[in-house]
Write a protein that holds these residues in place. Structure first.
Motif, mmCIF file in Angstrom:
data_model
loop_
_atom_site.group_PDB
_atom_site.id
_atom_site.type_symbol
_atom_site.label_atom_id
_atom_site.label_comp_id
_atom_site.label_asym_id
_atom_site.label_seq_id
_atom_site.Cartn_x
_atom_site.Cartn_y
_atom_site.Cartn_z
ATOM 1 N N GLU A 13 -5.189 -15.101 -1.568
ATOM 2 C CA GLU A 13 -5.963 -15.183 -0.328
ATOM 3 C C GLU A 13 -5.650 -14.235 0.591
ATOM 4 O O GLU A 13 -6.621 -14.434 1.723
ATOM 5 C CB GLU A 13 -5.844 -16.579 -0.098
ATOM 6 N N ASN A 14 -4.703 -13.579 0.981
ATOM 7 C CA ASN A 14 -4.437 -12.582 2.076
ATOM 8 C C ASN A 14 -4.777 -11.144 1.657
ATOM 9 O O ASN A 14 -4.100 -10.305 2.291
ATOM 10 C CB ASN A 14 -3.229 -12.742 2.109
ATOM 11 N N LEU A 106 -8.260 -13.385 8.195
ATOM 12 C CA LEU A 106 -6.853 -12.708 8.053
ATOM 13 C C LEU A 106 -6.532 -12.065 9.649
ATOM 14 O O LEU A 106 -7.696 -11.649 10.451
ATOM 15 C CB LEU A 106 -6.813 -11.812 7.215
ATOM 16 N N ARG A 150 -3.374 -5.883 2.511
ATOM 17 C CA ARG A 150 -2.913 -7.206 2.437
ATOM 18 C C ARG A 150 -2.174 -7.658 3.812
ATOM 19 O O ARG A 150 -1.747 -6.821 4.377
ATOM 20 C CB ARG A 150 -1.700 -7.242 1.431
ATOM 21 N N GLU A 151 -2.392 -8.960 4.234
ATOM 22 C CA GLU A 151 -1.757 -9.180 5.175
ATOM 23 C C GLU A 151 -0.240 -9.680 5.136
ATOM 24 O O GLU A 151 0.145 -10.311 4.144
ATOM 25 C CB GLU A 151 -2.657 -10.489 5.738
ATOM 26 N N GLU A 153 3.259 -10.837 7.250
ATOM 27 C CA GLU A 153 3.640 -11.683 8.215
ATOM 28 C C GLU A 153 4.625 -10.711 9.080
ATOM 29 O O GLU A 153 5.395 -10.085 8.807
ATOM 30 C CB GLU A 153 4.426 -13.021 7.745
#
Length: 153
Positions: A13-14, A106, A150-151, A153
């Protein structure tokens, strides 16, 4: 033109994707740029490619480096070039992937390029005009570029 999928199947999902088919740029330049920006943060890759377009920084040519001159400022490598046209297409594609990420919810500031690939596309027929009304055939090369971000963190 046939619809083609991505060469790397990643689910999640990211992720944000962007793809361009049959661009009229050099396949060799595109492959070198894709190899260089893979694993970079999207904003850092954008900044570097904008410096390439301004001819301030060079892309290291590690695979297609026959008769490629040395360029100043390359860390860990000597041969390089300033592929302006291909860099412009990559800038457009990274911006499109960032917009896709924003649309998906995102954070566009924390994106990393996890997959960057450039493959040769269809070759069209072209003509190289010669003297006295003659012509020589040539191949018009195209390239297919795909990016997956891709995200983190």
């Amino acid at each position: 033109m046939a619809r083609t999928g991505y060469s790397l199947q990643i689910e999640g999902e990211n992720l944000a994707r962007a793809k361009a088919n049959e661009l009229s740029v050099s396949p060799k330049h595109s492959i070198e740029i894709a190899h260089f920006i893979r694993g970079m943060k999207a904003d850092a890759a954008l900044a570097y490619l904008e410096d390439v377009v301004a001819k301030k920084k060079a892309i290291p040519f590690k695979r297609f480096n026959r008769d490629v001159a040395h360029k100043r400022g390359l860390v860990g490598w000597d041969a390089g070039r300033y592929p302006v046209k291909a860099s412009g297409e990559f800038i457009t594609l990274i911006n499109q992937a960032k917009k896709n990420a924003e649309y998906s919810g995102l954070d566009a500031e924390n994106l990393v390029i996890v997959h960057a690939a450039a493959n040769r596309g269809r070759a069209g027929r072209g003509v190289f005009p010669r003297a006295m009304g003659r012509a020589t055939p040539k191949r018009r090369e195209t390239v297919n570029i795909e990016l997956i971000l891709r995200e983190v963190e």
